[in-house]
Design a protein around this motif. Structure first.
Motif, short mmCIF file in Angstrom:
data_model
loop_
_atom_site.label_atom_id
_atom_site.label_comp_id
_atom_site.label_asym_id
_atom_site.label_seq_id
_atom_site.Cartn_x
_atom_site.Cartn_y
_atom_site.Cartn_z
N GLY A 83 42.08 27.20 34.88
CA GLY A 83 43.16 27.52 35.09
C GLY A 83 43.64 28.87 35.24
N VAL A 84 43.14 29.95 34.50
CA VAL A 84 42.99 31.17 34.86
C VAL A 84 42.51 31.72 36.06
CG1 VAL A 84 42.44 33.69 33.91
CG2 VAL A 84 43.38 31.67 32.49
N ALA A 85 41.32 31.29 36.25
CA ALA A 85 40.69 31.58 37.66
C ALA A 85 41.46 31.45 38.88
CB ALA A 85 39.28 30.90 37.71
N TRP A 86 41.95 30.06 38.99
CA TRP A 86 42.92 29.70 40.13
C TRP A 86 44.06 30.65 40.15
CZ3 TRP A 86 39.68 27.80 43.20
CH2 TRP A 86 38.84 26.82 42.92
N ALA A 87 44.66 30.75 38.85
CA ALA A 87 45.75 31.44 38.74
C ALA A 87 46.00 32.87 39.26
CB ALA A 87 46.76 31.49 37.47
N GLN A 88 44.63 33.53 38.95
CA GLN A 88 44.60 34.94 39.28
C GLN A 88 44.18 34.96 40.72
OE1 GLN A 88 45.56 36.78 36.57
NE2 GLN A 88 43.81 37.75 36.07
N LYS A 89 43.32 34.05 41.23
CA LYS A 89 43.01 34.14 42.59
C LYS A 89 44.13 33.85 43.54
CE LYS A 89 39.44 32.41 45.61
NZ LYS A 89 38.39 31.97 45.92
N LEU A 90 44.86 33.07 43.37
CA LEU A 90 46.20 32.77 43.91
C LEU A 90 47.06 33.80 43.88
CD1 LEU A 90 47.19 29.12 43.06
CD2 LEU A 90 46.43 29.84 45.30
N ALA A 91 47.06 34.67 42.89
CA ALA A 91 47.94 35.98 42.74
C ALA A 91 47.16 36.99 43.48
CB ALA A 91 48.23 36.22 41.31
N GLY A 92 46.29 36.84 44.00
CA GLY A 92 45.41 37.95 44.84
C GLY A 92 44.85 38.86 43.99
N LEU A 93 44.73 38.67 42.53
CA LEU A 93 44.29 39.57 41.41
C LEU A 93 42.51 39.79 41.68
CD1 LEU A 93 46.76 38.99 38.82
CD2 LEU A 93 46.61 41.03 40.16
N GLY A 94 42.16 38.89 42.30
CA GLY A 94 40.55 39.07 42.17
C GLY A 94 39.66 37.89 41.85
N GLN A 95 38.41 37.91 41.87
CA GLN A 95 37.65 36.76 41.83
C GLN A 95 36.28 37.00 40.65
OE1 GLN A 95 37.55 34.75 45.36
NE2 GLN A 95 36.35 36.42 46.29
N HIS A 96 36.41 38.17 39.85
CA HIS A 96 35.33 38.41 39.08
C HIS A 96 35.49 38.12 37.77
CE1 HIS A 96 32.82 41.54 37.16
NE2 HIS A 96 31.97 40.81 37.65
N PHE A 97 34.38 37.37 37.34
CA PHE A 97 34.25 37.08 35.84
C PHE A 97 33.31 38.02 34.80
CE2 PHE A 97 34.67 32.80 37.62
CZ PHE A 97 35.93 32.59 37.85
N ILE A 98 33.65 38.02 33.83
CA ILE A 98 32.62 38.79 32.74
C ILE A 98 32.40 37.73 31.85
CG2 ILE A 98 31.94 40.48 31.44
CD1 ILE A 98 33.77 42.47 32.92
N THR A 99 31.10 37.39 31.40
CA THR A 99 30.85 36.54 30.32
C THR A 99 29.62 36.88 30.00
OG1 THR A 99 30.60 34.18 29.66
CG2 THR A 99 29.71 34.71 31.90
N THR A 100 28.80 35.99 28.88
CA THR A 100 27.71 36.55 28.23
C THR A 100 26.66 35.65 28.40
OG1 THR A 100 27.87 35.42 25.97
CG2 THR A 100 29.19 37.42 26.21
N SER A 101 25.44 35.99 28.10
CA SER A 101 24.16 35.04 28.33
C SER A 101 23.99 33.86 27.33
CB SER A 101 22.92 35.81 28.45
OG SER A 101 22.89 36.77 27.21
N VAL A 102 24.76 33.81 26.28
CA VAL A 102 24.64 32.87 25.07
C VAL A 102 26.04 31.96 25.00
CG1 VAL A 102 23.25 34.46 23.72
CG2 VAL A 102 25.58 34.60 23.53
N GLU A 103 26.49 31.71 25.98
CA GLU A 103 27.63 30.90 26.07
C GLU A 103 27.30 29.32 26.01
OE1 GLU A 103 30.96 32.07 26.01
OE2 GLU A 103 29.86 33.96 25.84
N HIS A 104 28.17 28.58 25.24
CA HIS A 104 27.68 27.20 25.54
C HIS A 104 27.95 26.81 26.89
CE1 HIS A 104 28.93 22.73 24.96
NE2 HIS A 104 28.15 22.92 23.77
N HIS A 105 27.38 25.48 27.36
CA HIS A 105 27.48 25.07 28.80
C HIS A 105 28.93 24.91 29.10
CE1 HIS A 105 22.77 24.11 28.57
NE2 HIS A 105 23.11 25.38 29.34
#
Ligand code: PLP
Length: 384
Positions: A83-105
């Motif tokens: 939801g956030v990824a699509w909204a941000q992309k549509l608003a032209g704000l970018g398409q880069h995420f930061i996450t960690t190596s220990v997230e749940h799938h």
């Protein structure tokens, strides 16, 4: 001699609290109206949803409009990220995420798919040997086109609790939405989202004594979220689908009960957990705690045992009436080490020997004593 079963797999799922079950019961066959309609039955259903939403909002310290009911933790994570990824992309704000190596799938595979199939990019921040993220690494990964940061609150495999509040400050300085998967933390840690500095938070019912099949997504009012589902206007159009009233009522009841007893339960469980951890480390040669020694969930003990295979440990424990799980998943007969343990720097072989013992409301000291009595013998037997 038949011993009573000892259930030490609460991180996988909890039993439904009888009080939760009783709270849900009328909404199956007495109050069953579709909450979208106008008649008496419908109004009773709508009232139950409103009250449940308000109870959960109070626990999170925010407004009811910011609570969305979902079908599980996985759905909450997916809805938040997509939801956030699509909204941000549509608003032209970018398409880069930061996450960690220990997230749940539920989180990592969602990011992976968005990157592999839809042109997004991600920076996966590493963790230290205890599974902890360094907020400075998150800050260093931020780019002008970063549109979402997601860090798990407490890890399901090793119990390590992340410094969310500090990371949230970094995210908000740069106006970047901050999501957390709080599925494991919900029973044991504060969910006050303003103190945690998070904008989106995912919860699941079946880890906190509500049934499987219900979850919550908190979304801060100012965050733009493109709905992943389309349909009717349920949940303010953000998650269409006729509301599952009994499960929503159960989720709110479970959260209220957990919240009411959290302080004393945390003290009780921490004592039992530490007795278990100390006992294992003292009596079993070549045993090692995984995750942080203190900054970890109150109910969570996890280990690796050099020279052992997790499945053999679990099988012997099961035969002894002790139900536990490992950190590794078995895919088509080929054991694969957990991505969490390898991210923490554990060698492949050691990561395949993981044992997770997660305590719960029914866990007693006598049960911990029994585990400590049988586990050394089991490890000795299965050691290669
Ligand atoms: N996130 C974490 C940290 C979990 O431990 C789990 C379940 O194990 C999930 C998400 C998924 O929750 P659910 O089973 O409700 O989809």
């Amino acid at each position: 001699m038949n011993q009573p079963t000892i259930y030490l797999d609460h991180a996988a799922s909890t039993p439904v609290d009888p009080q939760v079950f009783e709270a849900m019961r009328p909404y199956f066959s007495e109050i069953y109206g579709n909450a979208s309609n106008l008649h008496k039955q419908a109004r009773a259903s709508a009232k139950a949803i409103d009250e449940s939403r308000q109870q959960i909002a109070n626990i999170l310290g925010r407004g009811a409009r910011e609570i969305i009911f979902t079908a599980c933790g996985t759905e909450s994570d997916n809805m938040a990220i997509r939801g956030v990824a699509w909204a941000q992309k549509l608003a032209g704000l970018g398409q880069h995420f930061i996450t960690t190596s220990v997230e749940h799938h539920a989180v990592s595979h969602t990011f992976d798919q968005l990157c592999a199939k839809f042109g997004f990019e991600q920076t996966i921040v590493p963790v230290d040997g205890h599974g902890l993220v360094n907020p400075a690494d998150i800050a260093a990964a931020i780019r002008p086109d970063t549109v979402l940061i997601s860090v798990i609150y407490a890890n399901n495999e090793v119990g390590t609790i992340q410094p969310l509040a500090e990371i949230g400050v970094i995210a908000h300085e740069r106006n970047i939405p901050f999501h957390t998967d709080a599925v494991q933390a919900a029973g044991y840690e504060s969910l006050l989202v303003d103190l945690l500095n998070v904008d989106l938070l995912a919860l699941s019912g079946h880890k906190i004594y509500a049934p499987k099949g219900v979850g919550v997504l908190y979304v801060r009012q100012k965050i733009a979220l493109l709905p992943s589902f389309t349909g009717g206007g349920h949940e303010h159009g953000r998650r269409p689908g006729t509301e599952n009233v009994p499960y929503i009522v159960g989720m709110a009841k479970a959260m209220s009960l957990v919240q009411a007893h959290q302080a004393e339960e945390k003290v009780r469980l921490t004592k039992l957990r530490d007795k278990l951890i100390d006992g294992v480390l003292q009596t079993i040669p070549d045993s090692q705690l995984t995750g942080h020694p203190t900054q970890r969930l109150a109910n969570h003990a996890s280990f690796v045992f050099a020279g052992c295979e997790a499945d053999a440990i679990l099988m012997h424990l099961d035969q002894a009436g002790i139900l536990a799980s490992s950190g590794s998943a078995c895919t088509s007969g080929m054991p694969t080490p957990s991505h969490v343990l390898t991210a923490m720097g554990l060698p492949h072989n050691l990561a395949l020997s993981a044992l997770r013992l997660t305590l719960g409301q029914q866990t007693t000291e006598a049960e911990i004593d029994r585990v400590l009595a049988v586990l050394p013998e089991i490890i000795n037997k299965v050691r290669l």
